[in-house]
Design a protein around this motif. Structure first.
Motif, PDB file in Angstrom:
ATOM      1  N   PRO A  98       0.804  -1.231   0.000  1.00  0.00           N
ATOM      2  CA  PRO A  98       0.000   0.000   0.000  1.00  0.00           C
ATOM      3  C   PRO A  98       0.832   1.274   0.000  1.00  0.00           C
ATOM      4  CG  PRO A  98       0.112  -0.910   2.211  1.00  0.00           C
ATOM      5  CD  PRO A  98       0.782  -1.916   1.306  1.00  0.00           C
ATOM      6  N   THR A  99       0.353   2.275  -0.724  1.00  0.00           N
ATOM      7  CA  THR A  99       0.832   3.646  -0.624  1.00  0.00           C
ATOM      8  C   THR A  99      -0.372   4.502  -0.277  1.00  0.00           C
ATOM      9  OG1 THR A  99       1.945   5.479  -1.759  1.00  0.00           O
ATOM     10  CG2 THR A  99       0.600   4.025  -3.118  1.00  0.00           C
ATOM     11  N   VAL A 100      -0.265   5.313   0.768  1.00  0.00           N
ATOM     12  CA  VAL A 100      -1.416   6.024   1.326  1.00  0.00           C
ATOM     13  C   VAL A 100      -1.141   7.522   1.329  1.00  0.00           C
ATOM     14  CG1 VAL A 100      -2.893   6.301   3.360  1.00  0.00           C
ATOM     15  CG2 VAL A 100      -1.986   4.030   2.773  1.00  0.00           C
ATOM     16  N   ILE A 101      -2.177   8.302   1.077  1.00  0.00           N
ATOM     17  CA  ILE A 101      -2.052   9.758   1.122  1.00  0.00           C
ATOM     18  C   ILE A 101      -3.386  10.349   1.559  1.00  0.00           C
ATOM     19  CG2 ILE A 101      -2.788  10.166  -1.270  1.00  0.00           C
ATOM     20  CD1 ILE A 101      -0.570  12.316  -1.451  1.00  0.00           C
ATOM     21  N   TYR A 155      -8.911   9.993   2.326  1.00  0.00           N
ATOM     22  CA  TYR A 155      -7.679   9.226   2.199  1.00  0.00           C
ATOM     23  C   TYR A 155      -7.779   8.310   0.985  1.00  0.00           C
ATOM     24  CZ  TYR A 155      -7.009  10.676   7.062  1.00  0.00           C
ATOM     25  OH  TYR A 155      -6.870  11.418   8.211  1.00  0.00           O
ATOM     26  N   ALA A 156      -6.658   8.158   0.305  1.00  0.00           N
ATOM     27  CA  ALA A 156      -6.579   7.227  -0.820  1.00  0.00           C
ATOM     28  C   ALA A 156      -5.424   6.270  -0.579  1.00  0.00           C
ATOM     29  CB  ALA A 156      -6.373   7.978  -2.140  1.00  0.00           C
ATOM     30  N   ALA A 157      -5.651   5.008  -0.908  1.00  0.00           N
ATOM     31  CA  ALA A 157      -4.601   3.991  -0.846  1.00  0.00           C
ATOM     32  C   ALA A 157      -4.567   3.276  -2.185  1.00  0.00           C
ATOM     33  CB  ALA A 157      -4.868   3.003   0.286  1.00  0.00           C
ATOM     34  N   GLY A 164       4.466 -11.692   8.137  1.00  0.00           N
ATOM     35  CA  GLY A 164       5.111 -11.138   6.942  1.00  0.00           C
ATOM     36  C   GLY A 164       4.847  -9.667   6.722  1.00  0.00           C
ATOM     37  N   THR A 165       5.101  -8.837   7.723  1.00  0.00           N
ATOM     38  CA  THR A 165       4.847  -7.401   7.611  1.00  0.00           C
ATOM     39  C   THR A 165       5.861  -6.740   6.672  1.00  0.00           C
ATOM     40  OG1 THR A 165       6.188  -7.073   9.601  1.00  0.00           O
ATOM     41  CG2 THR A 165       3.827  -7.256   9.909  1.00  0.00           C
ATOM     42  N   GLY A 166       5.374  -6.050   5.648  1.00  0.00           N
ATOM     43  CA  GLY A 166       6.288  -5.399   4.706  1.00  0.00           C
ATOM     44  C   GLY A 166       5.538  -4.706   3.585  1.00  0.00           C
ATOM     45  N   GLY A 167       6.254  -4.408   2.492  1.00  0.00           N
ATOM     46  CA  GLY A 167       5.668  -3.644   1.393  1.00  0.00           C
ATOM     47  C   GLY A 167       5.262  -2.256   1.858  1.00  0.00           C
ATOM     48  N   GLN A 168       6.101  -1.650   2.699  1.00  0.00           N
ATOM     49  CA  GLN A 168       5.737  -0.476   3.469  1.00  0.00           C
ATOM     50  C   GLN A 168       5.907   0.846   2.722  1.00  0.00           C
ATOM     51  OE1 GLN A 168       8.702  -2.186   3.979  1.00  0.00           O
ATOM     52  NE2 GLN A 168       9.745  -0.480   2.976  1.00  0.00           N
ATOM     53  N   SER A 169       5.207   1.842   3.257  1.00  0.00           N
ATOM     54  CA  SER A 169       5.394   3.228   2.863  1.00  0.00           C
ATOM     55  C   SER A 169       5.102   4.077   4.093  1.00  0.00           C
ATOM     56  CB  SER A 169       4.464   3.621   1.703  1.00  0.00           C
ATOM     57  OG  SER A 169       3.104   3.432   2.078  1.00  0.00           O
TER      58      SER A 169
END
Length: 323
Positions: free
Chosen positions: A44-47, A54-56, A277-282
């Protein structure tokens, strides 16, 4: 008969005392903030948009989209694009994009993403822009940067940061790890003949580090990256590590002073309990606070990838901690 039933209480306490990085460490990680609605997501990328919602965006679909009014209840909003741009098919047969990154500058939202195929570094990063940041409003502008099988890097997992008046894009997955190039702020694409800087790797093949994200806090730049294996449900071993540097180009060091180019990195978050498996972070900012967004595989739901969000707290000596 299990070990637990044969140990006395005193012996059990003594065993835990000499194993600080196992059971006790796992218990120290906070669970993600509860979310409702459409929780399924990957990378995910969140803003928070100018409109207040909010958009992800994420891997899946033609860049999957989720929207929220409060950052807690999320709805499925379809995809960023109605159809894959034609050039994507040069990199896979399905026009399948990965690991987007959203940012805002110069009056527009910028969405970076990767197209590739599993196990190949014949890959490319593309960019699209939108005035609103909403799904269905994106205009694609083609390739930003690419890699070929002769390169020692893999052009996927893009993330942008501005530093000292210049625009930079970190990227990378396996193939010697994390890299960075400078972008033209006008076009959002890589400058001609830009050097490819090396930020992080591991001493052991297959150099399992990917998904970089750099943020500025205080006097330092912080490089967050995902280590080990994703995409295997409850068998995933993804975890998030971090290092910092005073210069955007590095060297990035962990809290012991070990360079991330030599396998260093402080462990920020790893799997615990049902959150595997926590990851794919932003990282995104909201009302002056920093938040970590990532995916985890839910061990209580067949390993389904779901959205994790935790507040980032900064310690007195300037290191991030999840709350």
């Amino acid at each position: 008969m299990t070990l637990r039933t044969t140990l006395t209480a005193t012996a059990t306490a003594a065993l835990l005392a000499i194993l600080p990085n196992t059971a006790q460490a796992a218990q120290s990680y906070p669970d993600p903030r509860p979310v409702t609605g459409q929780q399924i997501i990957h990378d995910p990328t969140v803003i928070r948009l100018k409109s207040g919602q909010y958009a992800a965006y994420s891997t899946g679909g033609v860049i999957g989209a989720r929207l929220s009014k409060d950052g807690r209840h999320w709805t499925d909003a379809g995809n960023a694009f109605a159809e894959p741009p034609g050039w994507w098919y040069e990199y896979n047969d399905t026009g399948d994009p990965w690991a987007p990154d959203i940012s805002y500058r110069a009056g527009r939202y910028w969405l970076y993403y990767a197209v590739s195929s599993w196990g190949s570094n014949h890959s490319a990063i593309g960019v699209a822009t939108s005035r609103s940041g909403l799904p269905g409003t994106w205009t694609d502008h083609g390739k930003v940067f690419s890699s070929e099988t002769t390169d020692h890097w893999n052009a996927i997992d893009p993330a942008l940061i501005r530093a000292d008046g210049r625009l930079w894009m970190s990227f990378g997955s396996y193939w010697t790890g994390i890299r960075m190039v400078e972008l033209d702020p006008r076009t959002g694409k890589a400058l001609t003949d830009t050097p490819v800087h090396h930020l992080a790797t591991r001493p052991d093949t297959p150099y399992a580090v990917e998904g970089p994200y750099i943020v500025r806090h205080g006097r330092h730049y912080y490089l967050f990256a995902s280590y080990d294996a994703c995409c295997a449900g409850v068998n995933s071993t993804y975890k998030i590590k971090v290092g910092r540097a005073k210069d955007i180009k590095g060297p990035y060091l962990d809290s012991t002073g070990k360079p991330m180019l030599e396998g260093g990195g402080d462990l920020l978050l790893e799997g615990h309990g049902r959150f595997i498996g926590t990851g794919g972070q932003s990282v995104f900012q909201d009302k002056g606070e920093d938040w970590l967004a990532y995916h985890y595989y839910d061990a209580e739901d067949g390993g389904t990838p779901k959205l994790g969000i935790n507040k980032l707290h900064w310690s007195k000596d300037g290191w991030p901690e999840v709350r």
